[in-house]
Design a protein around this motif. Structure first.
Motif, PDB file in Angstrom:
ATOM      1  N   PHE A   1      33.438  47.666  24.186  1.00  0.00           N
ATOM      2  CA  PHE A   1      32.928  47.037  25.244  1.00  0.00           C
ATOM      3  C   PHE A   1      32.251  47.907  26.285  1.00  0.00           C
ATOM      4  N   LYS A   2      31.304  47.574  27.053  1.00  0.00           N
ATOM      5  CA  LYS A   2      30.580  48.492  27.890  1.00  0.00           C
ATOM      6  C   LYS A   2      31.468  49.112  28.874  1.00  0.00           C
ATOM      7  N   GLY A   3      31.054  50.528  28.999  1.00  0.00           N
ATOM      8  CA  GLY A   3      32.198  51.240  29.923  1.00  0.00           C
ATOM      9  C   GLY A   3      33.349  51.300  29.543  1.00  0.00           C
ATOM     10  N   ARG A   4      33.804  51.527  28.274  1.00  0.00           N
ATOM     11  CA  ARG A   4      35.241  51.534  27.911  1.00  0.00           C
ATOM     12  C   ARG A   4      35.382  52.854  27.971  1.00  0.00           C
ATOM     13  N   ASP A   5      34.666  53.993  27.380  1.00  0.00           N
ATOM     14  CA  ASP A   5      34.879  55.462  27.539  1.00  0.00           C
ATOM     15  C   ASP A   5      35.067  55.853  28.881  1.00  0.00           C
ATOM     16  N   LYS A   6      34.389  55.399  29.851  1.00  0.00           N
ATOM     17  CA  LYS A   6      34.061  55.800  31.197  1.00  0.00           C
ATOM     18  C   LYS A   6      35.438  55.156  32.129  1.00  0.00           C
ATOM     19  N   LEU A   7      35.818  54.047  31.474  1.00  0.00           N
ATOM     20  CA  LEU A   7      37.114  53.387  32.198  1.00  0.00           C
ATOM     21  C   LEU A   7      38.118  54.137  31.629  1.00  0.00           C
ATOM     22  N   PHE A   8      38.402  54.637  30.285  1.00  0.00           N
ATOM     23  CA  PHE A   8      39.333  55.315  29.934  1.00  0.00           C
ATOM     24  C   PHE A   8      39.500  56.744  30.554  1.00  0.00           C
ATOM     25  N   LEU A   9      38.307  57.351  30.859  1.00  0.00           N
ATOM     26  CA  LEU A   9      38.442  58.710  31.441  1.00  0.00           C
ATOM     27  C   LEU A   9      38.923  58.440  33.061  1.00  0.00           C
ATOM     28  N   LEU A  10      38.570  57.407  33.524  1.00  0.00           N
ATOM     29  CA  LEU A  10      39.205  57.000  34.977  1.00  0.00           C
ATOM     30  C   LEU A  10      40.569  56.842  35.016  1.00  0.00           C
ATOM     31  N   VAL A  11      41.271  56.083  33.911  1.00  0.00           N
ATOM     32  CA  VAL A  11      42.597  55.863  33.619  1.00  0.00           C
ATOM     33  C   VAL A  11      43.080  57.263  33.576  1.00  0.00           C
ATOM     34  N   LEU A  12      42.414  58.423  32.768  1.00  0.00           N
ATOM     35  CA  LEU A  12      43.246  59.782  32.692  1.00  0.00           C
ATOM     36  C   LEU A  12      42.910  60.386  33.706  1.00  0.00           C
ATOM     37  N   ALA A  13      42.136  60.256  34.482  1.00  0.00           N
ATOM     38  CA  ALA A  13      41.843  60.764  35.883  1.00  0.00           C
ATOM     39  C   ALA A  13      43.210  60.472  36.771  1.00  0.00           C
ATOM     40  N   THR A  14      43.562  59.486  36.801  1.00  0.00           N
ATOM     41  CA  THR A  14      44.707  58.998  37.715  1.00  0.00           C
ATOM     42  C   THR A  14      46.093  60.040  37.229  1.00  0.00           C
ATOM     43  N   MET A  15      46.198  60.403  36.155  1.00  0.00           N
ATOM     44  CA  MET A  15      47.149  61.289  35.872  1.00  0.00           C
ATOM     45  C   MET A  15      47.124  62.674  36.318  1.00  0.00           C
ATOM     46  N   MET A  16      46.039  62.868  37.101  1.00  0.00           N
ATOM     47  CA  MET A  16      45.983  64.219  37.915  1.00  0.00           C
ATOM     48  C   MET A  16      46.410  64.011  39.399  1.00  0.00           C
ATOM     49  N   ILE A  17      46.517  62.609  39.598  1.00  0.00           N
ATOM     50  CA  ILE A  17      46.892  62.522  40.980  1.00  0.00           C
ATOM     51  C   ILE A  17      48.500  62.443  41.016  1.00  0.00           C
ATOM     52  N   PRO A  18      49.115  63.366  41.893  1.00  0.00           N
ATOM     53  CA  PRO A  18      50.572  63.208  41.993  1.00  0.00           C
ATOM     54  C   PRO A  18      51.124  61.802  42.621  1.00  0.00           C
ATOM     55  N   GLY A  19      52.129  61.472  41.875  1.00  0.00           N
ATOM     56  CA  GLY A  19      52.775  60.136  42.448  1.00  0.00           C
ATOM     57  C   GLY A  19      53.126  59.981  44.003  1.00  0.00           C
ATOM     58  N   GLN A  20      53.328  61.361  44.672  1.00  0.00           N
ATOM     59  CA  GLN A  20      53.639  61.413  46.013  1.00  0.00           C
ATOM     60  C   GLN A  20      52.462  61.080  46.788  1.00  0.00           C
ATOM     61  N   VAL A  21      51.397  61.286  46.420  1.00  0.00           N
ATOM     62  CA  VAL A  21      50.020  61.196  47.048  1.00  0.00           C
ATOM     63  C   VAL A  21      49.675  59.664  47.330  1.00  0.00           C
ATOM     64  N   THR A  22      50.020  58.917  46.231  1.00  0.00           N
ATOM     65  CA  THR A  22      49.692  57.290  46.043  1.00  0.00           C
ATOM     66  C   THR A  22      50.778  56.433  46.627  1.00  0.00           C
ATOM     67  N   MET A  23      52.022  57.128  47.023  1.00  0.00           N
ATOM     68  CA  MET A  23      53.410  56.348  47.524  1.00  0.00           C
ATOM     69  C   MET A  23      52.721  55.604  48.876  1.00  0.00           C
ATOM     70  N   ILE A  24      52.113  56.386  49.683  1.00  0.00           N
ATOM     71  CA  ILE A  24      51.715  55.910  51.298  1.00  0.00           C
ATOM     72  C   ILE A  24      50.720  54.505  50.994  1.00  0.00           C
ATOM     73  N   PRO A  25      49.621  54.956  50.424  1.00  0.00           N
ATOM     74  CA  PRO A  25      48.781  53.479  50.072  1.00  0.00           C
ATOM     75  C   PRO A  25      49.450  52.535  49.390  1.00  0.00           C
ATOM     76  N   VAL A  26      50.211  52.628  48.335  1.00  0.00           N
ATOM     77  CA  VAL A  26      51.082  51.649  47.587  1.00  0.00           C
ATOM     78  C   VAL A  26      51.822  50.836  48.708  1.00  0.00           C
ATOM     79  N   TYR A  27      52.525  51.770  49.267  1.00  0.00           N
ATOM     80  CA  TYR A  27      53.762  51.146  50.445  1.00  0.00           C
ATOM     81  C   TYR A  27      52.732  50.159  51.191  1.00  0.00           C
ATOM     82  N   LEU A  28      51.684  50.554  51.935  1.00  0.00           N
ATOM     83  CA  LEU A  28      50.743  49.857  52.858  1.00  0.00           C
ATOM     84  C   LEU A  28      50.286  48.657  52.261  1.00  0.00           C
TER      85      LEU A  28
END
Length: 284
Positions: A111-138
């Motif tokens: 499907f269109k944008g599959r590889d770019k979307l998968f790279l975006l998923v992989l990019a989220t692995m580089m973000i520590p979970g502690q960084v996203t806790m505050i936005p997710v909490y809000l």
């Protein structure tokens, strides 16, 4: 020349054996040093408070007692913590199925944008979970899901690492079987549930093990999102135990043993599957 070569070969062989013995001895010493505190913790869980504080300390309990474990469930409400932990683990397995579906989509659909979307998923692995806790909490607070079980389990439904592992494994599954199944009139859901999942048992096994470990050890997010003690997990309850009964070492050892033993048993029986399937996913 032959005797000289033979002596050199024997000398080299002896040197290798000596080196192996030294390495084995060193590893044995370090292994014993690491396992002794664990054994002491396990045995101390069955000691009385007086015996655990006596000097010189004893390794083997003079009298085995289960009173410490009984107090965990009567004084510290470990039954509630255990139920909450099992619920979180159960919902994590629902997320495991979602990760498998996403991995299958990235692996076998075009499907269109599959590889770019998968790279975006992989990019989220580089973000520590502690960084996203505050936005997710809000976000959860804005929809009134804080201090609820749904708020605790919802962020754990999807794992970028899980999607990556499933995608790596499912990419190697033969397309011919999928096409034959489609020709037989099977829907995409039936194809996934009856063909893809059974063929993916190895990676499902390792992901199930990791999912159980993650759910059983859940600590930081339940502590942040929940204000009610009735929503706490075993890890949070163990921290409360340390704060409320800081001088009762026998009770703390019982709590630690109750928390660690299931993970240790699981790892002993499943370590081969974990190592093998990490290798398989990495190669493919």
């Amino acid at each position: 020349m032959q005797p000289s070569n033979s002596n050199a070969a024997r000398s080299a062989s002896s040197g290798v054996r000596l080196q192996q013995w030294l390495v084995g001895l060193t590893l044995t010493v370090f292994g014993v040093a690491m396992i002794v505190p664990f054994v002491w913790m396990m045995l101390s869980a069955f000691k009385t408070e007086g015996e655990i504080k006596q000097i010189p300390p004893t390794l083997w309990p003079e009298t085995f007692t289960f009173d410490n474990f009984h107090r965990l469930f009567t004084e510290m409400d470990f039954t509630t913590y255990l139920v909450n932990t099992l619920l979180i683990t159960l919902f994590s397995f629902v997320g495991l199925l979602l990760n498998a579906m996403a991995g299958f989509g990235f692996a076998k659909y075009r499907f269109k944008g599959r590889d770019k979307l998968f790279l975006l998923v992989l990019a989220t692995m580089m973000i520590p979970g502690q960084v996203t806790m505050i936005p997710v909490y809000l976000i959860l607070n804005s929809v009134n899901l804080t201090n609820t079980m749904i708020g605790i389990v919802l962020p754990g439904f999807i794992s970028a690492f899980g999607i990556f592992l499933f995608r790596q494994f499912m990419s190697a599954l033969p397309d011919e079987i999928m096409e034959a199944t489609r020709l037989d009139g099977a829907s995409e859901y039936k194809l996934f549930l009856q063909i893809i999942l059974p063929m993916s048992k190895p990676i499902l096994a390792v992901q199930a093990i990791l999912t159980f470990i993650g759910g059983w050890n859940s600590f930081l997010w339940p502590l942040i999102i929940a204000n009610d003690e009735k929503l706490y997990t075993l890890s949070v309850g163990l921290q409360l135990l340390k704060g409320q009964h800081g001088t009762n070492y026998a009770l703390q050892m019982a709590g630690a043993a109750f928390m660690v033993v299931p993970i240790m048993i699981l790892f002993v029986f499943a370590q081969k599957h974990i190592i093998e399937n990490y290798n398989i996913s990495g190669i493919k």
